[in-house]
Design an enzyme around this catalytic site. Sequence first.
Site, PDB file in Angstrom:
ATOM      1  N   ASP A 138      19.775  15.740 -13.735  1.00 53.66           N
ATOM      2  CA  ASP A 138      20.588  16.627 -13.009  1.00 53.66           C
ATOM      3  C   ASP A 138      20.055  17.644 -12.393  1.00 53.66           C
ATOM      4  OD1 ASP A 138      22.522  18.169 -11.902  1.00 53.66           O
ATOM      5  OD2 ASP A 138      23.973  18.035 -13.584  1.00 53.66           O
ATOM      6  N   HIS A 170      24.694  13.905 -13.057  1.00 52.58           N
ATOM      7  CA  HIS A 170      25.613  14.724 -12.562  1.00 52.58           C
ATOM      8  C   HIS A 170      26.910  13.899 -12.297  1.00 52.58           C
ATOM      9  CE1 HIS A 170      26.865  18.704 -11.249  1.00 52.58           C
ATOM     10  NE2 HIS A 170      27.838  18.100 -10.230  1.00 52.58           N
ATOM     11  N   SER A 193      31.101  20.748 -12.949  1.00 54.05           N
ATOM     12  CA  SER A 193      30.267  21.116 -11.734  1.00 54.05           C
ATOM     13  C   SER A 193      30.666  22.495 -11.322  1.00 54.05           C
ATOM     14  CB  SER A 193      30.340  20.143 -10.656  1.00 54.05           C
ATOM     15  OG  SER A 193      29.372  20.417  -9.795  1.00 54.05           O
TER      16      SER A 193
END
Length: 320
Positions: free
Chosen positions: A261, A291, A163
């Site tokens: 995601d 995610h 991320s």
Amino acid sequence: MSLHPELNAFLDLAEQSQADGAGPFYLSTPAQARDAFERTTVQLRWGAPADVQCAAHECLARDGASLTLRLYRPATLSAQALPVLVYFHGGGYVVGSLDSHDGVCREFCARTPCAVLSVGYRLAPEHRFPTPLNDGADALAWLAQQARAESLDISRVALGGDSAGATLATVLALQSALEPDALAITPCFQLLCYPVTDASASSPSTELFGEGYLLESQTLEWFYRHYANEPADRLDWRFSPLLAPAHPRMAPALIALAGHDPLLDEGRAYARHLQAQGVSVEVIEYSALIHDFLRLQSVVPEIDEVYGQLSEALRAALYD
């Protein structure tokens, strides 16, 4: 491909937990969000390798602040200097910690095997852009200085993260190509899991998966507002690496994406962007996952296979 069946129940529970608590991140204070993220970490804990050696270290940032680092080593001692994965945890620059990604680092350390240096960079909004990037560069300087004493091989260093942590990793890799004197170490590989690559624009996946799939589009905006000093920061390539100039000398990259995601499209676009510049890129898309899947092995047992696949690529990059 449809969402993995185990994730349907998990997402329902996550939504109920938000309703019973402080609510979604974008309706919380940073302190409330951090507390909720760490509580979730405890709930999601899985049987990550326990026999990995782990030691705490500190280094000085350029502004004199003390940064916490965590160095993992495989259980079996090596007579040779170990290659290193420098890892940056996810959390939108606002939440996350060395503890929240302890299991992730243990998996890569044991499976590759390699040393893993997890970087406790400072979080926004107390420390906004580009402080976390500077902290990452200062951690690399510490690694260069301590490599001999710690028996680490700085000619074999991968930068990785998930991320926002993957964004920090790839921007540092970019800096090493664009501004070679700015970093103490030149990486040989990038391990990028569902990175943020363009905070300046929306995409179809942002709309399609922006609600009900753990990471929501309103939470993304909340993260960006806390990280940026002003809206123009989002156009800076150090904030949105998809906007970076040509960089053909970048280290090869593995980009792992989740099919459900909001960041999916910008991850795909970043892979194409690197490939167009002549950078060697492998893309693995886990179409049934969401995610933050690296922390979801207790929910989806097949994440064990994901770690196996990513660690195999990391091992090839560090040892071949």
